[in-house]
Design a protein around this motif. Structure first.
Motif, PDB file in Angstrom:
ATOM      1  N   SER A  37      27.723   5.895 -10.384  1.00  0.00           N
ATOM      2  CA  SER A  37      27.033   6.742 -11.392  1.00  0.00           C
ATOM      3  C   SER A  37      27.519   8.181 -10.909  1.00  0.00           C
ATOM      4  CB  SER A  37      25.612   6.481 -11.376  1.00  0.00           C
ATOM      5  OG  SER A  37      25.058   6.905 -10.197  1.00  0.00           O
ATOM      6  N   ASP A  38      27.206   8.954 -11.672  1.00  0.00           N
ATOM      7  CA  ASP A  38      27.133  10.282 -11.133  1.00  0.00           C
ATOM      8  C   ASP A  38      26.564  11.013 -10.069  1.00  0.00           C
ATOM      9  OD1 ASP A  38      29.319  10.857 -13.249  1.00  0.00           O
ATOM     10  OD2 ASP A  38      28.012  11.723 -14.704  1.00  0.00           O
ATOM     11  N   GLY A  39      25.741  10.128  -9.666  1.00  0.00           N
ATOM     12  CA  GLY A  39      24.813  10.256  -8.332  1.00  0.00           C
ATOM     13  C   GLY A  39      25.442   9.784  -7.156  1.00  0.00           C
ATOM     14  N   TRP A  40      26.165   8.889  -7.212  1.00  0.00           N
ATOM     15  CA  TRP A  40      26.864   8.155  -6.163  1.00  0.00           C
ATOM     16  C   TRP A  40      27.863   7.171  -6.677  1.00  0.00           C
ATOM     17  CZ3 TRP A  40      27.819   3.124  -5.156  1.00  0.00           C
ATOM     18  CH2 TRP A  40      28.688   2.882  -3.960  1.00  0.00           C
ATOM     19  N   THR A  41      29.083   7.153  -6.157  1.00  0.00           N
ATOM     20  CA  THR A  41      29.958   6.106  -6.556  1.00  0.00           C
ATOM     21  C   THR A  41      31.057   5.600  -5.339  1.00  0.00           C
ATOM     22  OG1 THR A  41      31.210   5.250  -8.309  1.00  0.00           O
ATOM     23  CG2 THR A  41      31.872   7.405  -7.427  1.00  0.00           C
ATOM     24  N   GLY A  42      31.718   4.726  -5.722  1.00  0.00           N
ATOM     25  CA  GLY A  42      32.543   4.083  -4.881  1.00  0.00           C
ATOM     26  C   GLY A  42      33.701   3.302  -5.364  1.00  0.00           C
ATOM     27  N   PHE A  43      34.780   3.210  -4.685  1.00  0.00           N
ATOM     28  CA  PHE A  43      36.071   2.541  -5.131  1.00  0.00           C
ATOM     29  C   PHE A  43      36.458   1.742  -4.001  1.00  0.00           C
ATOM     30  CE2 PHE A  43      35.492   6.606  -7.556  1.00  0.00           C
ATOM     31  CZ  PHE A  43      35.745   6.152  -8.852  1.00  0.00           C
TER      32      PHE A  43
END
Length: 147
Positions: A37-43
């Motif tokens: 999300s725009d609050g935390w993300t990962g790839f």
């Protein structure tokens, strides 16, 4: 067993503008984790999670709460190694099309490989490299390096 295992599982970038940084990595075509999300993300990148987390929250968790200086190079680089020398140029062009800033054009290096450097929208430096001894598994995880 209480030993620290020899592995790297997550690299977290403290983001000043997480939505913008998220858009950049999505523009590279990288697959985001389902909970992003725009609050935390990962790839997931070759068996390691590249995590983007708001820098103020990261400073609260990982330091004395003081934010790092907003300008200048931090003194570290991330690297994406490719399978073949010629892929450096194409991967570099792809990163620039996605919005990366050119730091150093592709060039053959004295150590026998080829590499280039770009910066993401917050200045994090990425080396795009081919190294003669680098080998990868089916996920893209590095299995050997050198010799």
């Amino acid at each position: 067993m209480d030993e620290l295992p020899p592995r790297l599982t997550v690299v977290t970038l403290g983001a000043r503008d997480l939505p913008e940084l998220r858009r950049f990595y999505l523009a590279l075509g990288w697959e985001e984790v389902p909970s992003g999300s725009d609050g935390w993300t990962g790839f997931l990148v070759g068996g390691v999670l590249l995590s983007l987390f708001p820098v103020a929250e990261l400073a609260t968790e990982a330091s004395d709460g003081v934010l790092p200086a907003p300008t200048g190079w931090s003194g570290f680089t991330l690297a994406c190694n490719v399978d073949e020398r010629a892929q450096v140029d194409g991967a570099f062009a792809s990163a620039v099309r996605a919005g990366a800033e050119v730091v150093a054009e592709p060039t053959d290096r004295p150590w026998g490989g080829r590499s280039a450097y770009v910066a993401d929208p917050e200045g994090n430096r990425w080396e795009i490299a081919w190294a003669p001894g680098a080998r990868f598994d089916d996920r893209g995880a590095l299995t050997s390096f050198g010799g």
